[in-house]
Design an enzyme around this catalytic site. Structure first.
Site, PDB file in Angstrom:
ATOM      1  N   ASP A 146      -0.431 -11.219   2.708  1.00 15.70           N
ATOM      2  CA  ASP A 146       0.563 -10.991   1.663  1.00 15.70           C
ATOM      3  C   ASP A 146       1.973 -11.208   2.187  1.00 15.70           C
ATOM      4  O   ASP A 146       2.815 -11.815   1.519  1.00 15.70           O
ATOM      5  CB  ASP A 146       0.454  -9.562   1.123  1.00 15.70           C
ATOM      6  CG  ASP A 146      -0.610  -9.462   0.050  1.00 15.70           C
ATOM      7  OD1 ASP A 146      -1.113 -10.535  -0.373  1.00 15.70           O
ATOM      8  OD2 ASP A 146      -0.937  -8.331  -0.358  1.00 15.70           O
ATOM      9  N   ASP A 156       5.408  -7.941   6.159  1.00 11.34           N
ATOM     10  CA  ASP A 156       4.228  -7.514   6.919  1.00 11.34           C
ATOM     11  C   ASP A 156       3.597  -8.706   7.625  1.00 11.34           C
ATOM     12  O   ASP A 156       3.666  -9.830   7.136  1.00 11.34           O
ATOM     13  CB  ASP A 156       3.174  -6.911   5.975  1.00 11.34           C
ATOM     14  CG  ASP A 156       3.634  -5.588   5.396  1.00 11.34           C
ATOM     15  OD1 ASP A 156       4.543  -4.967   5.987  1.00 11.34           O
ATOM     16  OD2 ASP A 156       3.094  -5.182   4.351  1.00 11.34           O
ATOM     17  N   GLU A 173      10.324  -6.630   2.109  1.00 12.29           N
ATOM     18  CA  GLU A 173       9.421  -6.494   0.979  1.00 12.29           C
ATOM     19  C   GLU A 173       9.110  -5.018   0.748  1.00 12.29           C
ATOM     20  O   GLU A 173       8.846  -4.267   1.694  1.00 12.29           O
ATOM     21  CB  GLU A 173       8.134  -7.284   1.225  1.00 12.29           C
ATOM     22  CG  GLU A 173       7.137  -6.530   2.100  1.00 12.29           C
ATOM     23  CD  GLU A 173       5.794  -7.215   2.273  1.00 12.29           C
ATOM     24  OE1 GLU A 173       5.644  -7.925   3.286  1.00 12.29           O
ATOM     25  OE2 GLU A 173       4.919  -7.030   1.422  1.00 12.29           O
ATOM     26  N   ASP A 228       0.729  -9.848   7.616  1.00 10.89           N
ATOM     27  CA  ASP A 228      -0.599 -10.124   7.048  1.00 10.89           C
ATOM     28  C   ASP A 228      -0.486 -11.233   5.998  1.00 10.89           C
ATOM     29  O   ASP A 228       0.567 -11.836   5.832  1.00 10.89           O
ATOM     30  CB  ASP A 228      -1.204  -8.843   6.442  1.00 10.89           C
ATOM     31  CG  ASP A 228      -0.347  -8.318   5.292  1.00 10.89           C
ATOM     32  OD1 ASP A 228       0.633  -8.991   4.908  1.00 10.89           O
ATOM     33  OD2 ASP A 228      -0.660  -7.224   4.774  1.00 10.89           O
TER      34      ASP A 228
END
Ligand code: 28F
Length: 646
Positions: free
Chosen positions: A510, A506, A433, A508
């Site tokens: 998102d 990531d 990403e 997290d």
């Protein structure tokens, strides 16, 4: 009972040897009888026993089944059927109950006339569960008496005996077993796994009440499944996080050529089909003749209706099956006396009479339904016609790319940093990403075998887009061309350009969202990539710990604590860095922690084919429009997503 055994002394000896050999065979090759000795096999033991009780329900004698997980991870299943016969089976010279629990494949053969209708993975039944249990005991309630027998790894402790009285009206069978921990790699039962399967069983057996209780928890956890509407309610359940296109669930039922057929269906406003097919309550992930009969009937009936009612002009091409099934949720359930399973994994129904039976029952009853419900009929035809147009537009777009590819050779996406090795077996592609993380990954990678495809921001949510729009999306096109396999009907795994497709996002919320979007795309368009084990999730670390020039990485909070406790020591010299994203790591760190085949952690993505309904619900709930079911889902599964939210 002892006397009976004496009378048949000779045969008894021979039988006994056969039985012991039978049990030994099961213990030697458990996988042959229950599929595996992993958690899946462990749970199959429960389904085998429950299926016997379900047969009793299908025969019309049992209304309730109670399943409990006991404190020691043993299982108790009780039904209120007639109770397994306890009288002496003269051929075997012992109680029928003992025969059921000790003779391999005893199930259907004794009932005469196809008593056994449902069936577990291999329809092998009680004796297999018994052979694979440290101990098992059965109680049968009949005519005011409680009959009992117990076993250790399949061998009876004593003959069947009466251990007490019960109310005259009480009848049924109760079994408790403790799986053998020398056979199973895993002996802890998962409540949710049993819950899903028992819910499905209840949907498939209308009117039956199944209660599941977890006694390991305080207070006890319990669920009751009882669906008067059977598979009609199943379809409503599957559509719960989607917008139905019309109120009614269309339902067809009937028997033909000894095949009992039930079909329930309803369209929703999504673009995906979810059809689950079952034979004798067992899911058939690869479909077969019953599914083929259903599809044929659907296509034929809707085209006939659309033409007859001038919804589709004579000049327009016929609606394809795919067009009519866009946004369709359907459950097909057939019951058949001697099912024949085909295909590599024996999961595909082969009986040809099932095709004809489903086709004729659905054609006739669906035609009638459409005539009675013209508004619903029109809604479905219009949706199919929109699907037809989108499919046509998508085909043109695809042909265009194909022609371009043919002219320009391999038109690989511009953003792709490909690897130099041309043997797909050695190659892997990281889908990353964001451009900045993509940049670090390009620097970090091992050029020969690792390719990097950076994606800009969030990819298109394929749950909410039609084919034409999906083909128009640059990120999706980039992935399709990079992988090389094509999608849907064009999919060809031999053209796969990388052995591993690694999603790297990531750690997290998102990042988790982007992974989910990616997986949704792969699951809907190239499920075979997942099935054949080519799809992975990279696991970037959450923490970096430094002390006196030494460096450690921790991939979870538990791991961080363990490291501090056992290796690093908790003191002021520790420098702990919490990584917020891939972008925070330099190329070298990214290589060391996440990309180096020698050191990284990869998670392989798998599809549990037996759980098709739950997978679909997960994707549509997470990616769909309805907020309430999503909130519920996230709350229910909070324990699994917790670490994504920090
Ligand atoms: C907790 C698990 O296994 N329930 C069962 C029955 C009832 C009959 C039956 C079962 C006859 C001789 C094969 C009773 N009366 N629950 C269960 N309930 N099996 S298993 O018969 C088995 C056959 O051996 C039953 C009349 N006919 C059948």
């Amino acid at each position: 009972m002892g006397a009976e055994n004496m009378e048949t002394g000779n045969e008894y000896g021979a039988d006994q040897i056969q039985i012991l050999e039978g049990l030994e065979a099961v213990r030697k090759r458990p996988g042959m009888y229950i599929g595996s000795t992993s958690a899946r096999g462990l749970h199959h033991l429960v389904y085998e026993i429950v299926d016997n009780a379900v047969d009793e329900a299908l025969a019309g004698y049992c209304k309730n089944i109670y399943v409990s997980i006991n404190e020691n991870n043993s299982i108790t299943v009780e039904d209120d059927g007639r109770g397994i016969p306890v009288d002496i089976n003269h051929k075997a010279g012992k109680s029928a109950l003992e025969v059921v629990y000790t003779v391999l494949h005893a199930g259907g053969k004794f009932g005469g006339g196809g008593y056994k209708v449902s069936g577990g993975l291999h329809g092998v039944g009680a004796s297999v569960v018994n052979a694979l249990s440290k101990n098992l005991c059965v109680e049968v309630y009949k005519e005011g008496k409680v009959y009992f027998q117990s076993y250790k790894i399949g061998k009876p402790d004593e003959d069947v005996k009466i251990i007490g009285n019960c109310e005259k009206e009480k009848h049924g069978t109760k079994v408790t077993f403790l799986p053998d921990d020398t056979i199973f790699e895993e002996t802890i039962y998962d409540y949710d796994t049993l819950k899903q399967r028992l819910r499905e069983t209840a949907f498939l057996t209308k009117g039956l009440r199944i209660t599941l209780t977890d006694k390991r928890e305080n207070p006890e956890r319990t669920h009751e499944f009882h669906y008067a509407g059977g598979i009609k309610e199943f379809v409503t359940y599957l559509n719960k996080s989607k917008e139905a296109l019309y109120q009614n669930v269309i339902y067809c039922e009937g028997s033909k050529d000894n095949v009992y057929v039930e079909v329930a269906m309803q369209h929703n406003d999504s673009y995906n089909e979810l059809t689950l097919s079952f034979v004798n309550n067992i899911i058939t992930p690869e479909g077969g003749t019953h599914l083929a009969g259903f599809r044929n009937a659907l296509t034929k009936t809707f085209n006939a209706y659309a033409r007859a009612n001038k919804l589709l002009k004579d000049t327009e091409p016929a609606l394809s099956g795919d067009d009519i099934r866009e946004g369709l949720t359907a459950v097909i359930s057939v019951k058949i006396e001697e099912p024949q399973f085909e295909g590599q994994t024996k999961q595909k129904l082969g009986n040809s009479e099932a095709r004809g039976a489903v086709d004729s029952i659905v054609s006739e009853q669906l035609t009638y339904f459409l005539e009675q419900n013209p508004t619903v009929a029109k809604t479905i035809c219009e949706k199919s016609m929109l699907a037809q147009r989108a499919r046509e537009a998508a085909r043109k777009a695809r042909d265009l790319t194909r022609r371009k590819t043919a002219l320009e050779g391999m038109a690989l996406p511009g953003k792709l940093a490909d690897c130099s090795d041309k043997d797909p077996k050695n190659c892997e592609i990281f889908i990353v990403e964001g451009d900045s993380a993509g940049g670090s990954a390009k620097t970090a990678r091992s050029r020969a075998t690792q390719a990097i495809l950076p994606l800009r921001g969030k990819i298109l949510n394929v749950e909410k887009a039609r084919l034409d729009k999906i083909y128009g999306n640059a990120e999706i096109k980039a992935m399709i061309t990079a992988f090389g396999t094509g999608i849907h009907d064009d999919f060809d795994i031999t053209k796969l350009r990388y052995d591993k497709i690694i999603i790297m996002t990531d750690a997290d919320v998102d990042g988790a969202h982007i992974s989910t979007l990616m997986l949704t795309f792969l699951y809907r368009f190239m499920p075979e990539l997942i099935r054949q084990g080519h799809v992975y999730l990279a696991t970037p670390p959450l923490y970096k710990i430094e002390k006196n020039k030494n460096v450690w990485y921790a991939y979870s909070d538990e791991e961080l604590n363990k490291l501090l406790e056992e290796e690093v020591g908790r003191d002021g010299n520790n420098k702990i860095q919490r990584y917020k994203g891939l972008g925070e790591m330099d190329a070298e760190q990214l290589w060391e922690t996440t990309m180096d085949p020698e050191r990284r952690i990869l998670k392989r993505v798998m599809i549990d084919e037996e759980n098709a309904s739950e997978i679909d619900i997960t994707f549509t709930t997470l990616m769909g429009d309805k907020v309430e079911p999503r909130r519920e889902f996230i709350e229910e599964n909070a324990k699994y997503v917790q670490n994504l939210d920090v």
